[in-house]
Design an enzyme around this catalytic site. Structure first.
Site, PDB file in Angstrom:
ATOM      1  N   ARG A  27     -40.257  64.861  14.460  1.00  0.00           N
ATOM      2  CA  ARG A  27     -39.708  64.354  13.194  1.00  0.00           C
ATOM      3  C   ARG A  27     -38.779  65.359  12.529  1.00  0.00           C
ATOM      4  NH1 ARG A  27     -42.524  59.982  11.272  1.00  0.00           N
ATOM      5  NH2 ARG A  27     -41.779  60.385   9.176  1.00  0.00           N
ATOM      6  N   ASN A 103     -42.415  64.780   2.514  1.00  0.00           N
ATOM      7  CA  ASN A 103     -41.460  64.138   3.417  1.00  0.00           C
ATOM      8  C   ASN A 103     -40.726  63.085   2.591  1.00  0.00           C
ATOM      9  OD1 ASN A 103     -40.148  62.756   5.479  1.00  0.00           O
ATOM     10  ND2 ASN A 103     -41.970  61.554   6.001  1.00  0.00           N
ATOM     11  N   HIS A 511      -5.167  51.031  24.273  1.00  0.00           N
ATOM     12  CA  HIS A 511      -4.647  51.053  22.904  1.00  0.00           C
ATOM     13  C   HIS A 511      -4.893  52.393  22.229  1.00  0.00           C
ATOM     14  CE1 HIS A 511      -3.739  46.853  23.233  1.00  0.00           C
ATOM     15  NE2 HIS A 511      -4.981  46.609  23.625  1.00  0.00           N
TER      16      HIS A 511
END
Ligand code: G6P
Length: 615
Positions: A27, A103, A511
């Site tokens: 995390r 958190n 392109h």
């Protein structure tokens, strides 16, 4: 989107906290830290360190803190303040009587900080978090729970917090709003953490806290209050079925490698029990109550972030092809801020591996607000998005730990396939079509195995990696249903090998990107024998004419293509609608092997985190 954990009980708190932190490291891994209550000295001690958890472990060994049976810990993904020792959590109040891990993001921290500075509080870090612990100190009048409640009422933003205080050394206070928090209970022990992976080595009895909940934990009891009403809320612990082996590496060098190789079995789990051979369709019980809304939808909006967004683009292709219902795909971060048009006949599908991504969650809440039917496609059972959507379909691939998503992506694509067939069977697909599609799905796991376990193919990939690992740019090109696969291949390479890579629709190359082509710019084409194969071959020739190095992902029997490109990775044949599930596998392997070759940290790439619970 940091990871937090707190423990009270009969075991040594530091051992449990470090073990859980390692499981939460995905995390965020900018810094980590612990706070414990030292029973001998009767005071709190904080040990924290920038860098990964192994750096914290060294620091703990150096400091050799006294024993404790209660503590809180944190692993950080920096938002406010650089990732150094001072900004690492936990944070103390002025008198070192209260420690806190957080958190989320406190949006009004500047206002609160001015308020606290005027009252003489001294701040040490640049974080938004530190204001919470000083606010608790400011309001403390003999009851820590009450002072946390009062503080949280002043706070705007998102949080999962854990508070430890030497005033009440047998208690941890936990609260959540917008960031996940789960409590686990074992005999004479209580643990709270950001996700179940940090808990399962201790217990399978867990309780999901809801937004607005605040809890008081002791080693054998938990009381939960609603912050708004101040009432006690009754919640039951439930049994979850994640096993420890599911979250360990099982002989692989990295979680990402394990998760790539797990895909055949993982995808089997995704469709297991959902095949309805009698009716030539898929049975998706999770959405049966809203199936009619989907069938009658005037428009479907799919919204997600990162890899899940790529799977959603494939979902659009499949749903439109099999049902002719118009589908839009939007980045969740864009969707929520652009006043989307939602009518009562709009269905919004939210796709998220973690089920916690802040932007996707905000898009869900905005959709519900506007009256849409909402359907989740999540992997983590019981996650916030899974719980807040009207209904949903789980991908069921088990915990995904590697930051670069692999098995969750293929499972999301498979879920979209099943969903579009189930809808299509009520519209334009015949029974025979349904049976044919099911038969093709059932052999996909074997075909992925064939790619992963063929030595010649793997050594071909190794040779390609030798040629590309020191390049600085890379183009991935695909068309139709495999254009999102090109995007996903580029994202994988960027994320873990730090090579700049772009995914493009192959025909768009002329392109602009074609100007970049020279012998230093590898281009990988997904060039399968499908409805636009000839057009892709033309695009390849345009690059070869400009001396580019071309790799092709091609069908097993396609020998012609070997004559026009530099390297070919052959994959087994399947129907066009399932081809992304096979085409993406070599791309995952190329990214993985390139990062390993470069000696990079595959599972924890710099600046990233698995679950992005900040906006
Ligand atoms: C992060 C992860 C990506 C993931 C994205 C969305 O950026 O690093 O791998 O695709 O979040 O996550 P979700 O859990 O919502 O699918």
């Amino acid at each position: 989107m940091c990871g937090i954990v707190g423990y009270i009980g009969k075991k040594k708190a530091i051992d449990i906290l470090l073990n859980s932190l390692k499981r939460l490291e995905y995390r965020g891994y900018d810094s980590s830290g612990i706070a414990i209550y030292c029973e001998d000295e009767k005071k709190l001690d904080i040990i924290k360190k920038s860098g990964k958890i192994k750096d914290l472990v060294q620091e703990i060994e150096r400091r050799n803190p006294s024993s404790s049976h209660i503590g809180i810990a944190h692993t950080r993904w920096a938002t406010h303040g650089e990732p150094n020792d001072i900004n690492a959590h936990p944070h103390f109040d002025c008198n070192k009587k209260i420690a806190l891990v957080h958190n989320g993001i406190i949006e009004n921290y500047r206002t609160i900080k001015s308020f606290l500075l005027e009252r003489g509080h001294k701040f040490k870090s640049d974080t938004d978090t530190e204001v919470i612990v000083h606010l608790i100190e400011e309001f403390y009048k003999g009851d820590i729970l009450e002072s946390v409640k009062k503080s949280l009422k002043m706070i705007e933003g998102t949080y999962g917090i854990l508070v430890l205080s030497s005033y009440e050394p047998n208690t941890i206070i936990a609260a959540r709003k917008g960031s996940p928090l789960i409590i686990g209970k074992a005999e004479d022990q209580m643990i709270a953490a950001s996700d179940a992976s940090a808990i399962v080595s201790l217990t399978n009895q867990i309780l999901y806290m809801q937004d607005g909940d605040i809890a008081r934990l002791t080693k054998d009891d938990v009381e939960i209050f609603n912050l708004e009403t101040d009432r006690i809320t009754d919640k039951e612990f439930e049994q979850i079925d994640i096993t420890l082996s599911q979250i360990e590496k099982g002989g692989y060098n990295h979680f990402m490698e394990k998760e790539i190789f797990e895909q055949p079995e993982a995808l089997q789990n995704t469709f297991r029990g959902r095949v309805d051979i009698v009716n030539g369709t898929f049975r998706l019980n999770g959405i049966k109550d809203k199936f009619r809304d989907l069938l009658n939808a005037e428009r479907i909006i799919i919204t997600a972030c990162g890899t899940s967004w790529h799977a959603s683009l494939i979902g659009k292709y499949l749903i439109e092809k099999f049902t002719q219902i118009p589908v839009e795909v939007d980045y969740a971060s864009e969707f929520r801020y652009r006043n989307p048009i939602i009518t009562p006949k709009t269905v919004v599908i939210l796709v998220s591996q973690s089920g916690e991504t802040a932007d996707t969650l905000a898009a869900l809440r905005e959709s519900k607000n506007k009256g849409a039917t909402t359907i989740g496609i999540c992997n983590v059972v019981g996650s916030t998005i899974a719980r807040e959507t009207d209904c949903g379909i789980y991908t069921h691939v088990g915990p995904e730990i590697g930051v670069a998503s692999t098995k969750a992506f293929t499972a999301q694509v498979l879920v979209f396939f099943m969903l579009s067939v189930a809808l299509g069977r009520k519209k334009m697909l015949t029974f025979e079509d349904g049976i044919n599609l099911i038969k093709n799905v059932e052999i996909i796991p074997d075909k992925i195995n064939e790619i992963l376990n063929d030595k010649d193919r793997i050594s071909k990939i190794d040779k390609i990696v030798e040629k590309i690992y020191n390049k600085t740019n890379f183009l991935y090109l695909g068309r139709g249903i495999n254009y999102p696969v090109a995007l996903e291949g580029a994202l994988k390479l960027k994320e873990i090998s730090y090579i700049h890579a772009e995914g493009y629709p192959a025909a768009e190359m002329k392109h602009g990107p074609i100007a970049l082509i020279d012998e230093n710019m590898p281009a990988l084409f997904i060039s399968l024998k499908d409805s636009i194969y000839e057009k892709i071959i033309n695009n390849i020739k345009e690059i070869k004419a400009r001396k580019g190095y071309v790799i092709a992902i091609a069908n097993k029997g396609d020998r012609e293509i070997e004559k026009i490109v530099d390297d070919v990775i052959h994959i087994p044949d399947t129907i066009e609608e399932l081809s992304p599930l096979l085409a993406v596998i070599p791309l995952q392997l190329i990214a993985y092997k390139t990062a390993v070759k470069k000696g990079l940290d595959v599972d924890m790439p710099r600046n990233l985190a698995k679950s992005v619970t900040v906006e």
